[in-house]
Design an enzyme around this catalytic site. Structure first.
Site, PDB file in Angstrom:
ATOM      1  N   SER A   1       0.963  -1.593   0.011  1.00 29.88           N
ATOM      2  CA  SER A   1       0.157   0.312  -0.038  1.00 29.88           C
ATOM      3  C   SER A   1       0.797   0.986  -0.425  1.00 29.88           C
ATOM      4  O   SER A   1       1.793   1.615  -1.034  1.00 29.88           O
ATOM      5  CB  SER A   1      -1.028   0.025   1.022  1.00 29.88           C
TER       6      SER A   1
ATOM      7  N   ASP B   1     -10.120  -4.649  -4.289  1.00 29.78           N
ATOM      8  CA  ASP B   1      -9.413  -3.432  -3.335  1.00 29.78           C
ATOM      9  C   ASP B   1     -10.599  -2.586  -3.337  1.00 29.78           C
ATOM     10  O   ASP B   1     -10.899  -2.329  -4.438  1.00 29.78           O
ATOM     11  CB  ASP B   1      -7.868  -3.285  -3.772  1.00 29.78           C
TER      12      ASP B   1
ATOM     13  N   HIS C   1      -7.634  -5.325   0.025  1.00 26.44           N
ATOM     14  CA  HIS C   1      -6.303  -5.063  -0.001  1.00 26.44           C
ATOM     15  C   HIS C   1      -5.213  -4.941   0.332  1.00 26.44           C
ATOM     16  O   HIS C   1      -4.587  -5.094   0.394  1.00 26.44           O
ATOM     17  CB  HIS C   1      -7.285  -3.779   0.423  1.00 26.44           C
TER      18      HIS C   1
END
Length: 237
Positions: free
Chosen positions: A92, A185, A215
């Site tokens: 991320s 996600d 995610h």
């Protein structure tokens, strides 16, 4: 200014060192970091997981940190904590830091694996109203889908992110790269990873999409895919 002392766990082994970069408000105790450490211990690969300043076990106050601060934390560990080549694994926001670090240390970073990488999220990840709130009030709280405490963003962090945006043109990185993204996600649109693959200068860039993946991509098959991606990048380095 002196940075906070950083907590880290180093697994000695053969080069390159696999270095995990956590996501925003995350730390080195997550499933992906631990899975990589366990794999490294089994296979004799060097591995490093750590907490950014103000996160997890590291010193510092979370709300005093910026994206550039956390980039510098990663650079300091590469410069002072490990020897030889490094493969970066960024999750991320860690995927954004991965790119910034690889660009800053091209002679050290020999491969990258991004998991739902989120470069430039201070641009596309906030509404106009939220950006105005940050500018006016200096702080924004949002509901956290992964825990009871709200996710806090500061004006300083947001401004640092805006100053370090990457996806406006070619990204001068030549290392082999694998980008993993779940198509379910809810936090980072998966189609952004395809655009990121276009912008990274390296010819050896692949996107691996997980149709039912979220995610975090922390289920057992996701973690196995992550290890496979790291192994591929090491072999290609």
């Amino acid at each position: 200014m002196t940075r906070p002392r950083l907590a880290f766990r180093h697994t000695p082994g053969r080069a390159p060192t696999v270095m995990f970069l956590p996501g925003y408000a995350s730390d080195m105790s997550g499933a992906k970091a631990l899975a990589l450490e366990a794999w490294a211990a089994r296979t004799g690969q060097a591995c490093l997981r750590f907490d950014y300043g103000g996160c997890g076990e590291s010193e510092g106050v979370f709300e005093e940190q910026t994206l550039a601060d956390w980039r510098d934390d990663a650079l300091a560990l590469i410069d002072e904590g490990v020897e030889g080549p490094v493969v970066l694994v960024g999750s991320s926001m860690g995927g954004w830091l991965m790119l910034l670090v690889a660009r800053a240390r091209p002679e050290r970073v020999v491969g990258m694996v991004g998991v739902a990488p989120a470069p430039d999220f201070t641009d596309w990840g906030f509404t106009t109203e939220e950006k105005l709130h940050l500018l006016q009030h200096g702080r924004l709280e949002r509901a956290n889908p992964y825990g009871p405490a709200p996710t806090v963003t500061t004006r300083a962090f947001w401004s640092s992110g805006e100053a370090n945006r990457l996806m406006y043109g070619p990204i001068e990185i030549d290392a082999p790269t694998r980008l993993l993204h779940g198509m379910r996600d809810a936090d980072v649109p998966w189609h952004r990873t395809g655009r990121l693959a276009e912008l990274i200068r390296s010819a050896d860039v692949q996107c691996w999409l997980v149709k039912d993946g979220d995610h975090r991509l922390s289920r057992a098959p996701d973690l196995a895919l992550l290890v496979r991606a790291v192994e591929e990048v090491i072999a290609a380095a």
